[in-house]
Design a protein around this motif. Structure first.
Motif, mmCIF file in Angstrom:
data_model
loop_
_atom_site.group_PDB
_atom_site.id
_atom_site.type_symbol
_atom_site.label_atom_id
_atom_site.label_comp_id
_atom_site.label_asym_id
_atom_site.label_seq_id
_atom_site.Cartn_x
_atom_site.Cartn_y
_atom_site.Cartn_z
ATOM 1 N N ALA A 97 -44.556 -29.077 6.752
ATOM 2 C CA ALA A 97 -44.958 -30.222 5.933
ATOM 3 C C ALA A 97 -46.477 -30.334 5.883
ATOM 4 C CB ALA A 97 -44.341 -31.508 6.482
ATOM 5 N N HIS A 98 -47.107 -30.172 7.022
ATOM 6 C CA HIS A 98 -48.567 -30.227 7.099
ATOM 7 C C HIS A 98 -49.187 -29.142 6.222
ATOM 8 C CE1 HIS A 98 -52.540 -29.851 9.146
ATOM 9 N NE2 HIS A 98 -52.424 -31.168 9.178
ATOM 10 N N ARG A 99 -48.622 -27.957 6.247
ATOM 11 C CA ARG A 99 -49.093 -26.845 5.422
ATOM 12 C C ARG A 99 -48.956 -27.190 3.928
ATOM 13 N NH1 ARG A 99 -45.739 -22.686 7.059
ATOM 14 N NH2 ARG A 99 -46.846 -22.768 9.040
ATOM 15 N N ILE A 100 -47.842 -27.763 3.537
ATOM 16 C CA ILE A 100 -47.641 -28.156 2.138
ATOM 17 C C ILE A 100 -48.677 -29.207 1.743
ATOM 18 C CG2 ILE A 100 -46.087 -29.375 0.545
ATOM 19 C CD1 ILE A 100 -43.744 -27.981 2.056
ATOM 20 N N MET A 101 -48.922 -30.179 2.627
ATOM 21 C CA MET A 101 -49.875 -31.248 2.332
ATOM 22 C C MET A 101 -51.278 -30.706 2.070
ATOM 23 S SD MET A 101 -48.588 -34.022 5.155
ATOM 24 C CE MET A 101 -50.056 -35.016 5.078
ATOM 25 N N TYR A 102 -51.665 -29.659 2.761
ATOM 26 C CA TYR A 102 -53.012 -29.128 2.610
ATOM 27 C C TYR A 102 -53.114 -27.982 1.615
ATOM 28 C CZ TYR A 102 -54.595 -32.433 5.956
ATOM 29 O OH TYR A 102 -54.910 -33.624 6.550
ATOM 30 N N ASN A 103 -51.987 -27.524 1.093
ATOM 31 C CA ASN A 103 -52.011 -26.440 0.106
ATOM 32 C C ASN A 103 -51.450 -26.843 -1.245
ATOM 33 O OD1 ASN A 103 -53.137 -24.442 1.822
ATOM 34 N ND2 ASN A 103 -51.148 -24.199 2.808
ATOM 35 N N THR A 104 -51.021 -28.089 -1.378
ATOM 36 C CA THR A 104 -50.416 -28.559 -2.621
ATOM 37 C C THR A 104 -51.178 -29.775 -3.116
ATOM 38 O OG1 THR A 104 -48.254 -27.825 -1.842
ATOM 39 C CG2 THR A 104 -48.260 -29.347 -3.692
ATOM 40 N N TYR A 105 -51.529 -29.753 -4.368
ATOM 41 C CA TYR A 105 -52.283 -30.866 -4.940
ATOM 42 C C TYR A 105 -51.374 -32.036 -5.283
ATOM 43 C CZ TYR A 105 -54.924 -33.622 -8.291
ATOM 44 O OH TYR A 105 -55.517 -34.655 -8.951
ATOM 45 N N ASP A 106 -50.236 -31.744 -5.865
ATOM 46 C CA ASP A 106 -49.375 -32.794 -6.401
ATOM 47 C C ASP A 106 -48.136 -32.971 -5.523
ATOM 48 O OD1 ASP A 106 -48.456 -34.736 -8.155
ATOM 49 O OD2 ASP A 106 -47.543 -33.282 -9.515
ATOM 50 N N PHE A 107 -48.175 -33.945 -4.624
ATOM 51 C CA PHE A 107 -47.029 -34.249 -3.783
ATOM 52 C C PHE A 107 -47.061 -35.732 -3.428
ATOM 53 C CE2 PHE A 107 -50.330 -33.479 -0.715
ATOM 54 C CZ PHE A 107 -50.102 -34.414 0.276
ATOM 55 N N ILE A 108 -45.926 -36.218 -2.977
ATOM 56 C CA ILE A 108 -45.810 -37.591 -2.471
ATOM 57 C C ILE A 108 -45.366 -37.501 -1.027
ATOM 58 C CG2 ILE A 108 -44.508 -39.754 -2.631
ATOM 59 C CD1 ILE A 108 -44.262 -39.156 -5.684
ATOM 60 N N LEU A 109 -46.045 -38.224 -0.176
ATOM 61 C CA LEU A 109 -45.674 -38.327 1.232
ATOM 62 C C LEU A 109 -44.949 -39.651 1.384
ATOM 63 C CD1 LEU A 109 -45.790 -37.247 4.117
ATOM 64 C CD2 LEU A 109 -48.079 -38.266 4.309
ATOM 65 N N LEU A 110 -43.651 -39.580 1.652
ATOM 66 C CA LEU A 110 -42.795 -40.763 1.643
ATOM 67 C C LEU A 110 -42.324 -41.126 3.040
ATOM 68 C CD1 LEU A 110 -41.181 -42.895 0.019
ATOM 69 C CD2 LEU A 110 -39.376 -41.170 -0.233
ATOM 70 N N ASP A 111 -42.687 -42.325 3.471
ATOM 71 C CA ASP A 111 -42.246 -42.896 4.741
ATOM 72 C C ASP A 111 -41.086 -43.828 4.429
ATOM 73 O OD1 ASP A 111 -41.988 -44.553 7.075
ATOM 74 O OD2 ASP A 111 -44.096 -44.212 7.557
ATOM 75 N N VAL A 112 -39.944 -43.620 5.063
ATOM 76 C CA VAL A 112 -38.753 -44.420 4.746
ATOM 77 C C VAL A 112 -38.361 -45.370 5.887
ATOM 78 C CG1 VAL A 112 -37.876 -42.790 3.026
ATOM 79 C CG2 VAL A 112 -37.188 -42.530 5.426
ATOM 80 N N ARG A 113 -39.338 -45.695 6.744
ATOM 81 C CA ARG A 113 -39.083 -46.616 7.859
ATOM 82 C C ARG A 113 -39.244 -48.059 7.399
ATOM 83 N NH1 ARG A 113 -43.319 -45.119 12.025
ATOM 84 N NH2 ARG A 113 -44.575 -45.044 10.133
ATOM 85 N N THR A 114 -39.297 -48.974 8.341
ATOM 86 C CA THR A 114 -39.486 -50.391 8.031
ATOM 87 C C THR A 114 -40.976 -50.712 7.899
ATOM 88 O OG1 THR A 114 -39.628 -51.032 10.350
ATOM 89 C CG2 THR A 114 -37.411 -51.011 9.346
ATOM 90 N N ILE A 115 -41.285 -51.869 7.349
ATOM 91 C CA ILE A 115 -42.675 -52.303 7.209
ATOM 92 C C ILE A 115 -43.374 -52.376 8.571
ATOM 93 C CG2 ILE A 115 -44.180 -54.229 6.525
ATOM 94 C CD1 ILE A 115 -42.177 -54.726 4.192
ATOM 95 N N PRO A 116 -42.782 -53.022 9.599
ATOM 96 C CA PRO A 116 -43.474 -53.061 10.893
ATOM 97 C C PRO A 116 -43.747 -51.673 11.490
ATOM 98 C CG PRO A 116 -41.706 -54.676 10.856
ATOM 99 C CD PRO A 116 -41.569 -53.848 9.610
ATOM 100 N N GLU A 117 -42.811 -50.747 11.342
ATOM 101 C CA GLU A 117 -43.025 -49.380 11.845
ATOM 102 C C GLU A 117 -44.188 -48.712 11.108
ATOM 103 O OE1 GLU A 117 -38.787 -47.527 13.167
ATOM 104 O OE2 GLU A 117 -38.936 -48.156 11.068
ATOM 105 N N PHE A 118 -44.212 -48.897 9.796
ATOM 106 C CA PHE A 118 -45.266 -48.311 8.961
ATOM 107 C C PHE A 118 -46.630 -48.882 9.326
ATOM 108 C CE2 PHE A 118 -47.779 -48.250 4.977
ATOM 109 C CZ PHE A 118 -47.696 -46.916 4.642
#
Length: 137
Positions: free
Chosen positions: A44-65
């Motif tokens: 995932a880290h590799r994709i984040m630094y080698n891909t321009y167009d992506f969404i990083l989605l956190d699906v936890r609760t607001i307090p966790e985020f």
């Protein structure tokens, strides 16, 4: 008796291997398109630094985020995903990297988004296995 012991040993080895967080190994979810996968945090880290167009989605609760998150993540709790995805994740072909706390909710989120027609989904499990920098409040 030897066959039973051998079978039990192989079964245990299989379980241990299946639960490992092997860096660099991609696990394809059977019966789904190649763009819908479970990957490691390193991938995932590799994709984040080698891909321009992506969404990083956190699906936890607001307090966790608010307590701790990966920089650049957007929050949509997994139990709100079906209702909010069309509005907040409008391009169904954009690469979406999904995580939660331990991996259970991200797997559910991946299934929800796949069912809604998203085509480039990557579940990298939980933030507890994220070895890189995070933001804490």
């Amino acid at each position: 008796m030897t066959n039973i012991l051998c079978t039990l040993t192989l079964g245990l080895l299989f379980l241990l291997t299946a639960c490992s967080n092997d860096i660099g190994t991609t696990y394809d979810i059977g019966g789904t398109p190649p763009g819908i996968q479970t990957i490691t945090a390193t991938e995932a880290h590799r994709i984040m630094y080698n891909t321009y167009d992506f969404i990083l989605l956190d699906v936890r609760t607001i307090p966790e985020f608010e307590e701790r998150r990966i920089e650049g993540a957007i929050l949509i709790p997994y139990n709100e995903l079906a209702a909010r995805a069309d509005i907040e994740l409008s391009d169904k072909n954009t690469t979406i990297l999904i995580y939660c706390q331990s991996g259970r909710r991200s797997a559910i989120a991946l299934s929800i988004l796949a069912e809604l027609g998203y085509t480039s989904l990557y579940d990298f499990g939980g933030i507890i296995n994220w070895p890189f920098e995070t933001i804490s409040n």
